[in-house]
Every structure is written in C-alpha cells, then in structure tokens.
Enzyme design. Structure first.
Site, PDB file in Angstrom:
ATOM      1  N   HIS A 122       4.565   0.303   0.158  1.00  0.00           N
ATOM      2  CA  HIS A 122       5.480  -0.756   1.228  1.00  0.00           C
ATOM      3  C   HIS A 122       4.531  -1.546   1.624  1.00  0.00           C
ATOM      4  O   HIS A 122       3.311  -1.484   1.532  1.00  0.00           O
ATOM      5  CB  HIS A 122       6.117   0.336   2.133  1.00  0.00           C
ATOM      6  N   ARG A 136       6.942  -8.300  16.369  1.00  0.00           N
ATOM      7  CA  ARG A 136       7.325  -6.808  15.792  1.00  0.00           C
ATOM      8  C   ARG A 136       6.221  -5.791  16.382  1.00  0.00           C
ATOM      9  O   ARG A 136       4.998  -6.117  16.000  1.00  0.00           O
ATOM     10  CB  ARG A 136       7.449  -6.960  14.251  1.00  0.00           C
ATOM     11  N   ASP A 176       0.726   5.312   1.873  1.00  0.00           N
ATOM     12  CA  ASP A 176      -0.120   5.963   2.952  1.00  0.00           C
ATOM     13  C   ASP A 176      -0.942   7.058   2.302  1.00  0.00           C
ATOM     14  O   ASP A 176      -0.185   8.109   1.812  1.00  0.00           O
ATOM     15  CB  ASP A 176       0.736   6.414   4.004  1.00  0.00           C
ATOM     16  N   HIS A 204       0.767  -1.190   0.026  1.00  0.00           N
ATOM     17  CA  HIS A 204      -0.059   0.113  -0.021  1.00  0.00           C
ATOM     18  C   HIS A 204       1.008   1.283   0.060  1.00  0.00           C
ATOM     19  O   HIS A 204       2.191   1.172   0.167  1.00  0.00           O
ATOM     20  CB  HIS A 204      -1.016   0.023   1.334  1.00  0.00           C
TER      21      HIS A 204
END
Length: 323
Positions: free
Chosen positions: A254, A264, A199, A197
C-alpha cells in the site's frame, strides 16, 4: 524507494475499492468468518463499533495536530520527529511524522518532553491502550476463525511487556504543484506521501481523518484508493501475520498520497512482538492445501534487521521463504 514526485497514471490503473466492513458487535461466528475472508482476499478491512470512545480519538488527534502546527524549528528539537526522510536508507516522501514506542513504560516518559502539547501524554496513552486492546481482540478473533486451538497464539506476542509495538503519526500537508505536473483521475494534483510498502509487523490498526490518500495494490500495476471512514479503524495484515498463517492471510502492499487542498493525518498502531520472539506458523496452519511451511522460522529481530537494511519498496518477506 519512496518517490517525492507526482505519480504517473500512464502505467498505473486507479480503481476505487470498498473494503469489507466488520461490525465487532455482530454475532461472533459471523465476525470471525468475515475477518478471515477479508484477510484472505484483501489483507485490509474496516472495523466499526470497536469500543474506543470518540473523545479518546478526538483528543489524540487534536493534540497531534497542535504539535504539527508548531514552527519547524521547534518540531525538529524533538528526536521523535522526522520530516520527508522516512526510512533508514534515505527513502523520501512528502510527510512529517512522530514515531513513538507504544509500550506503557515508554508512553509514561512523554510527560517529560517539554515541547509536546500539554495533553499529549495522557491522550496518546489512552489512545494507545485502546488500540492495543482492539488489536488483541482482532487477533484472537482471527485465531478462532482459523481454528487455532490457542486463541492467544497471535495476540500474546503484542501483550508482552517487551513487545516492539510502535505508534506512528503521519502528517501530510497539502502540496500545491505546477499545472505541468501529473494529476490523478479526479483532476486533483497528487504526490506520493509515503511510498509503496507492506507493514513488517503482525497487525496494523490505522486511524485517519476524513481526507483520502490510502491506496492498496491487490494486483501489480493496479492501485485501489480507499475512501476514508472517520467512524472506523482500518486494519491490515502485516508480514509476520502472513508468515504465522502460512500464507493464508496476505500482507498487501500500500501507499499514501497527499492531497492538494487539505492536510491528511493518519495514526498507525503497529503491533510488534518482542525482538527474540520466534515467528512460525502453528501446526494447524499446515493443511492439505499447504502441506508444508512456506516460510522458515526466524526471530522478529532478524526480520527487523532485514527490513531496515532494504529500501522501502523491496520484497523482504521473500527472503524467508522455505524454498
């Protein structure tokens, strides 16, 4: 669409990359040049000596990990919490998250949420204030580096009281798969935690722990893993900033991968304008190299509606091109 299954490396190249590093305490003209260059070539860069105290960051992360360690039944009682279903169109990923409005009036209400960690309200409030100011500083450096006469042209949009900025905590638990599943080049099993995607907002300030997972795509079919740097913030250009720089800055696609050995967690501040803000490039962005506006003007409300109506990986910004 986010794919909650192992990636296939047969059709994708994995090439590690080192992002540009910008020291905000360096000489100002050099800082502006480095930021502009990074935004043109990578759409991402790391900032160090950012001025946000380590204690503020550590306390925020501690309270967030405390929340994600709670039993699932307790977490699901909170409307701000989500798990796997990460998009309005059924996009799925191996992630659990908290999505919070990042305006001061909204943050003040967190103290009334009974099942939040005890220090959550104060730690998140202090952290949000810090990254918001950092985002504004970076946007003003960008404007200066681009030669925009009004250096608050970009930052003003997220300084507004009715800005639509959000803070998102993404927690990627370790995923253990069978031997038959695909593995990455480092022989560690990986699955997509948050799919491909860009942002949609103006600017993203990302903080992650010392576990890798972020990958960016500077070329179609090539994914570049980005090594985590706990001492830095990762900054990336959003769709709106690409429009407001008339395509000079790039909003790069990304994704996030899970880790099979360790959890994470990333915390992303998405700087968004008020819903009625008109998104358009300033006149100085029309140059001999770009003699006309590449994108037609629109409001953030219009773009946000399109964003939520499409699947995660679709190219929504192309719908607003002038031609």
């Amino acid at each position: 669409m986010v794919a909650p299954f192992p990636i296939s490396t047969r059709s994708e190249k994995i090439l590690p990359i080192d992002l540009p590093v910008v020291d905000l305490t360096a000489e100002r003209s050099m800082v502006t040049k480095l930021i502009v260059k990074a935004c043109e070539e990578y759409g991402f860069f790391n900032v160090i000596n950012h001025g946000i105290p380590r204690d503020t960051i550590a306390e925020m992360e501690e309270t967030a990990f405390d929340f994600f360690a709670k039993p699932m039944a307790q977490k699901k009682q909170l409307a701000l919490y989500g798990c796997k279903n990460i998009g309005f169109n059924g996009d799925m990923g191996e992630v659990e998250y908290l999505l919070l409005s990042a305006t001061p009036p909204s943050i003040s209400h967190f103290k009334n949420i009974s099942n939040m960690p005890s220090k959550f309200s104060s730690s998140v409030s202090a952290y949000t204030e810090g990254v918001r100011e950092l985002a504004c500083e970076i946007l003003e450096l960008m404007a200066e580096g681009l030669g925009v006469p009004d250096t608050w042209f970009f930052s003003r949009l997220i300084r507004e009281v009715d800005s639509d900025s959000v803070l998102r905590f993404n927690h990627y638990p370790p995923i253990i798969l069978n031997n038959k599943d695909c593995k990455d080049n480092h022989n560690h099993t990986k699955v997509i935690g948050f799919g491909e995607h860009s942002d949609p907002q103006i600017l993203t300030i990302l903080r992650s722990n010392d576990v890798g997972g972020l990958q960016i795509s500077l070329q179609d079919g090539v994914w570049n893993p980005v090594a985590p740097d706990p001492s830095a913030f990762c900054v990336n250009v959003g769709d709106l900033l690409q429009v407001m720089t008339n395509g000079r800055f790039v909003s790069v696609r990304h994704r996030a991968m899970t880790n099979s050995h360790k959890s994470r967690m990333s915390v992303a501040y998405f700087g968004g304008p008020p819903l009625d803000a008109c998104i358009v490039a300033p006149p100085v962005m029309v140059t001999p190299e770009r003699p006309s506006l590449l994108f037609k003007p629109f409001t953030w409300a219009e773009y946000k509606k399109v964003t939520y109506s499409m699947r995660l990986g679709e190219h929504r910004i192309d719908l607003f091109r002038s031609n």
